[in-house]
Every structure is written in structure tokens, then in C-alpha cells.
Design a protein around this motif. Structure first.
Motif, PDB file in Angstrom:
ATOM      1  N   GLU A  60     -14.273  -0.382  -1.173  1.00 57.83           N
ATOM      2  CA  GLU A  60     -15.449   0.163  -1.833  1.00 57.83           C
ATOM      3  C   GLU A  60     -15.369   0.068  -3.351  1.00 57.83           C
ATOM      4  N   TYR A  61     -14.214  -0.269  -3.907  1.00 55.58           N
ATOM      5  CA  TYR A  61     -14.047  -0.297  -5.354  1.00 55.58           C
ATOM      6  C   TYR A  61     -14.658  -1.565  -5.960  1.00 55.58           C
ATOM      7  N   THR A  62     -14.927  -1.510  -7.249  1.00 63.69           N
ATOM      8  CA  THR A  62     -15.481  -2.652  -7.966  1.00 63.69           C
ATOM      9  C   THR A  62     -14.642  -2.922  -9.210  1.00 63.69           C
ATOM     10  N   GLY A  63     -14.802  -4.135  -9.743  1.00 63.42           N
ATOM     11  CA  GLY A  63     -14.095  -4.493 -10.967  1.00 63.42           C
ATOM     12  C   GLY A  63     -12.588  -4.447 -10.789  1.00 63.42           C
ATOM     13  N   VAL A  64     -11.903  -4.118 -11.867  1.00 60.78           N
ATOM     14  CA  VAL A  64     -10.445  -4.099 -11.833  1.00 60.78           C
ATOM     15  C   VAL A  64      -9.908  -2.996 -10.923  1.00 60.78           C
ATOM     16  N   HIS A  65     -10.749  -1.992 -10.635  1.00 66.87           N
ATOM     17  CA  HIS A  65     -10.330  -0.899  -9.752  1.00 66.87           C
ATOM     18  C   HIS A  65     -10.152  -1.371  -8.308  1.00 66.87           C
ATOM     19  N   ARG A  66     -10.597  -2.576  -7.980  1.00 60.56           N
ATOM     20  CA  ARG A  66     -10.372  -3.106  -6.635  1.00 60.56           C
ATOM     21  C   ARG A  66      -8.880  -3.284  -6.370  1.00 60.56           C
ATOM     22  N   SER A  67      -8.096  -3.473  -7.406  1.00 57.40           N
ATOM     23  CA  SER A  67      -6.664  -3.721  -7.245  1.00 57.40           C
ATOM     24  C   SER A  67      -5.909  -2.421  -7.031  1.00 57.40           C
ATOM     25  N   VAL A  68      -5.155  -2.346  -5.937  1.00 57.61           N
ATOM     26  CA  VAL A  68      -4.342  -1.162  -5.675  1.00 57.61           C
ATOM     27  C   VAL A  68      -3.260  -1.014  -6.733  1.00 57.61           C
ATOM     28  N   VAL A  69      -2.842  -2.127  -7.328  1.00 55.35           N
ATOM     29  CA  VAL A  69      -1.841  -2.057  -8.402  1.00 55.35           C
ATOM     30  C   VAL A  69      -2.428  -1.340  -9.614  1.00 55.35           C
ATOM     31  N   TYR A  70      -3.657  -1.703  -9.969  1.00 59.01           N
ATOM     32  CA  TYR A  70      -4.307  -1.037 -11.099  1.00 59.01           C
ATOM     33  C   TYR A  70      -4.500   0.444 -10.807  1.00 59.01           C
ATOM     34  N   ARG A  71      -4.952   0.761  -9.610  1.00 60.14           N
ATOM     35  CA  ARG A  71      -5.186   2.162  -9.277  1.00 60.14           C
ATOM     36  C   ARG A  71      -3.875   2.953  -9.254  1.00 60.14           C
ATOM     37  N   TRP A  72      -2.793   2.297  -8.829  1.00 57.81           N
ATOM     38  CA  TRP A  72      -1.513   3.001  -8.774  1.00 57.81           C
ATOM     39  C   TRP A  72      -1.103   3.518 -10.148  1.00 57.81           C
TER      40      TRP A  72
ATOM     41  N   THR B 190      -3.165   4.024 -12.758  1.00 58.70           N
ATOM     42  CA  THR B 190      -4.224   4.674 -13.522  1.00 58.70           C
ATOM     43  C   THR B 190      -4.931   5.808 -12.797  1.00 58.70           C
ATOM     44  N   ASP B 191      -4.778   5.892 -11.480  1.00 64.76           N
ATOM     45  CA  ASP B 191      -5.531   6.881 -10.703  1.00 64.76           C
ATOM     46  C   ASP B 191      -4.565   7.763  -9.912  1.00 64.76           C
ATOM     47  N   PRO B 192      -4.426   9.037 -10.274  1.00 61.15           N
ATOM     48  CA  PRO B 192      -3.504   9.933  -9.556  1.00 61.15           C
ATOM     49  C   PRO B 192      -3.805  10.050  -8.070  1.00 61.15           C
ATOM     50  N   ARG B 193      -5.039   9.816  -7.672  1.00 63.73           N
ATOM     51  CA  ARG B 193      -5.395   9.924  -6.257  1.00 63.73           C
ATOM     52  C   ARG B 193      -4.675   8.868  -5.424  1.00 63.73           C
ATOM     53  N   GLN B 194      -4.398   7.713  -6.028  1.00 66.75           N
ATOM     54  CA  GLN B 194      -3.691   6.674  -5.296  1.00 66.75           C
ATOM     55  C   GLN B 194      -2.255   7.104  -5.012  1.00 66.75           C
ATOM     56  N   ARG B 195      -1.612   7.733  -5.986  1.00 66.95           N
ATOM     57  CA  ARG B 195      -0.228   8.168  -5.803  1.00 66.95           C
ATOM     58  C   ARG B 195      -0.136   9.360  -4.855  1.00 66.95           C
ATOM     59  N   ALA B 196      -1.224  10.101  -4.748  1.00 68.52           N
ATOM     60  CA  ALA B 196      -1.203  11.266  -3.861  1.00 68.52           C
ATOM     61  C   ALA B 196      -1.045  10.862  -2.405  1.00 68.52           C
ATOM     62  N   ARG B 197      -1.269   9.593  -2.082  1.00 69.52           N
ATOM     63  CA  ARG B 197      -1.136   9.119  -0.705  1.00 69.52           C
ATOM     64  C   ARG B 197       0.302   8.713  -0.381  1.00 69.52           C
ATOM     65  N   VAL B 198       1.200   8.883  -1.333  1.00 66.37           N
ATOM     66  CA  VAL B 198       2.607   8.533  -1.121  1.00 66.37           C
ATOM     67  C   VAL B 198       3.473   9.710  -1.556  1.00 66.37           C
ATOM     68  N   PRO B 199       4.511  10.080  -0.799  1.00 65.57           N
ATOM     69  CA  PRO B 199       5.394  11.175  -1.223  1.00 65.57           C
ATOM     70  C   PRO B 199       5.963  10.905  -2.615  1.00 65.57           C
ATOM     71  N   GLU B 200       6.080  11.964  -3.407  1.00 64.78           N
ATOM     72  CA  GLU B 200       6.518  11.798  -4.794  1.00 64.78           C
ATOM     73  C   GLU B 200       7.880  11.119  -4.888  1.00 64.78           C
ATOM     74  N   ALA B 201       8.752  11.365  -3.919  1.00 61.05           N
ATOM     75  CA  ALA B 201      10.084  10.760  -3.941  1.00 61.05           C
ATOM     76  C   ALA B 201      10.028   9.245  -3.855  1.00 61.05           C
ATOM     77  N   ASP B 202       8.911   8.703  -3.352  1.00 58.50           N
ATOM     78  CA  ASP B 202       8.778   7.252  -3.181  1.00 58.50           C
ATOM     79  C   ASP B 202       8.020   6.588  -4.325  1.00 58.50           C
TER      80      ASP B 202
END
Length: 277
Positions: A145-157, A159-171
Motif C-alpha cells: 500500500e505504500y508509495t514512493g520511497v516508503h515502498r522499501s522496507v529498508v527505508y521504513r526500517w 525511518t518508521d518506528p512502526r516497522q521496527r515494532a514488528r520485530v523484537p527489540e533484541a533483533d
């Protein structure tokens, strides 16, 4: 470029009629008189309204956008040559093939169609998700559903705390290194004009953490661990095995998520599959 409305209408209709429901993972059902797929079936696969597709096949309606044409190409399982033809008929220049990362070939689409009850997705070198099964959306969220550079999970990782919230902090540290290494490999393979390179340049302007990791020039595939932990907002942590199939011609990866049978994570994935079914 002008839209060839007659040619576009005929091409869409013929490609739709050439596909059987089982070719795209749909049940044939009874009393099917329409040759190939119905309009509503193609519209569903492409994420558009049936009325919109009907207007295109009737030589009317607005000029389709690049995004809409890409969705139609995937829904109709077009080859690369057919996709380019579709773009030109619609009055667009065919996408540059130098990026090698914007089209899912029919063979890979057929594999995804047959994984309908399994979390699976196709991503390109820039970390953009091109297609997901419904269980993958339930597990990871809708990453298309993302557009532009936000389509990249690398960019979101980075720049967007919500992306990291899907992974345990230890990882987190490991994922940051893995994302950076994967992007570095893609830039090397696809070149400075690729979307992967665009993502790396944009990240270098906004993320000191990315810059520090990028400077290490790490491309070690050992960072791509097969076991990952995903934090689901309702079911909690799910440990999955991520199997990767590489499509070298287009620079794509098919990611398939499974869990050890009998484990708690396996039960959670089964629950997601049942809900999405």
C-alpha cells in the motif's frame, strides 16, 4: 504519447480470456460460460473496481496510471514483453528494464497463487513488496500500500518506528545490518540508476544509523537468517522459518514463511490462515 484505446481494450480482453481460473489460483466453480477469467476476477486480482476495468475494455475511461498498469500486468500474468506492450498501448513509455525489479514473471506468480494459504511475498532488490498472499498481509500488514520511497522496507526500517515494532527489540541490530547488506548487494547488481540506489541515496540523507552501517560495506549473505521472530499486534511473537527462492533474471525474491509443526507459532499461523480464508 496518446492512448490506443481500441488496442488497449482488445489486448486486455484477449489476455483475460486466455487465462483459466486455476492459472491464477481461483476456483473454477460451476456454470462458468465466460471464456477465461471474468472481469470481476481480474479486477479483484489487480485491486481495482470492476467498473474501471469494464471502461478500459469498452474503449473509454481515464488513462491508466503506471501503478494501475503494473497491477494489471501482474493480475493477467503478463510476460515482460507483454507488460511493455500494455504500457505503450496505454500511452506510457515502457518501464526501463535496467532496474530488473518491477515485474513479477508469470512463473513466479503461479507459485504464489498456489501458496494461497501460506504467508508468502515477492520483493525486489530495493525491498519493495510487489505481491503478498492474504496470510502474509495478516502476518506482516499490507506492504503493497505504500508509495514512493516508503515502498522499501529498508527505508521504513530506518525511518518508521512502526516497522521496527514488528520485530523484537533484541533483533533490531541484526535486522538493520541485514537490510543494509541486502540493499548494498542490490545496488551493486542493479546499478546507480536502480530504485535500490535511489533508496540508498535517500536514506543517506536522513539516517545516520544507515550511513554508519553502509560504510561497513557488508554484503554477507550469512546475515539472512532463516529463522525470524515477528511481533503480531494480536497474537504476539511468532517464530517463523523464512525460505527464500531467488528469481535471478528479474532480481526478485520469493519469501515463504512457515513454522515448526506442533509448535505454538504453527498454531498461530494456522489461525491467521483460517481467518484470511
Amino acid at each position: 504519447m496518446d492512448t490506443d484505446r481500441a488496442g488497449l481494450a482488445e489486448f486486455l480482453t484477449r489476455r483475460r480470456e486466455a487465462l483459466a481460473p486455476e492459472d491464477v489460483g481461483l476456483p473454477r466453480g460451476q456454470r462458468r460460460r465466460t471464456p477465461g477469467l471474468r472481469r470481476e476476477e481480474v479486477a479483484m486480482l489487480a485491486g481495482m473496481s470492476t467498473d474501471y476495468l469494464s471502461r478500459l475494455e469498452q474503449k473509454r475511461g481515464p488513462q491508466p496510471s503506471d501503478q494501475m498498469l503494473s497491477a494489471l500486468a501482474r493480475a493477467l500474468h503478463l510476460s515482460l514483453a507483454e507488460r511493455d506492450h500494455l504500457f505503450v498501448l496505454a500511452g506510457h513509455h515502457a518501464p526501463q528494464r535496467i532496474t530488473r525489479s518491477d515485474h513479477v514473471p508469470p512463473g513466479l506468480l503461479r507459485i504464489v497463487d498456489r501458496l494461497g494459504d501460506t504467508p508468502a511475498m515477492v520483493v525486489n532488490g530495493a525491498g519493495e513488496t510487489l505481491i503478498q498472499t492474504r496470510p502474509a498481509v495478516a502476518l506482516l500488514g499490507d506492504e503493497t500500500e505504500y508509495t514512493g520511497v516508503h515502498r522499501s522496507v529498508v527505508y521504513r526500517w530506518f525511518t518508521d518506528p512502526r516497522q521496527r515494532a514488528r520485530v523484537p527489540e533484541a533483533d533490531h541490530d541484526h535486522h538493520a545490518r541485514a537490510h543494509t547488506a541486502r540493499l548494498r548487494r542490490a545496488v551493486t547488481l542493479e546499478g546507480p540508476r536502480s530504485r535500490a540506489a535511489e533508496v540508498s541515496r535517500t536514506l543517506a540523507e536522513v539516517s545516520p544509523e544507515f550511513v554508519a552501517l553502509w560504510s561497513q560495506h557488508d554484503v554477507d549473505v550469512a546475515l539472512e537468517v532463516s529463522t525470524k521472530r515477528i511481533v503480531h499486534p494480536e497474537l504476539g511473537t511468532i517464530e517463523v522459518n523464512c525460505q527464500t527462492l531467488t528469481e535471478p533474471d528479474q532480481g526478485l525474491l520469493l519469501l515463504v514463511y512457515t513454522a515448526t509443526p506442533g509448535s505454538e507459532s504453527h498454531q498461530k499461523l494456522s489461525m491467521l490462515a483460517a481467518v484470511t480464508a
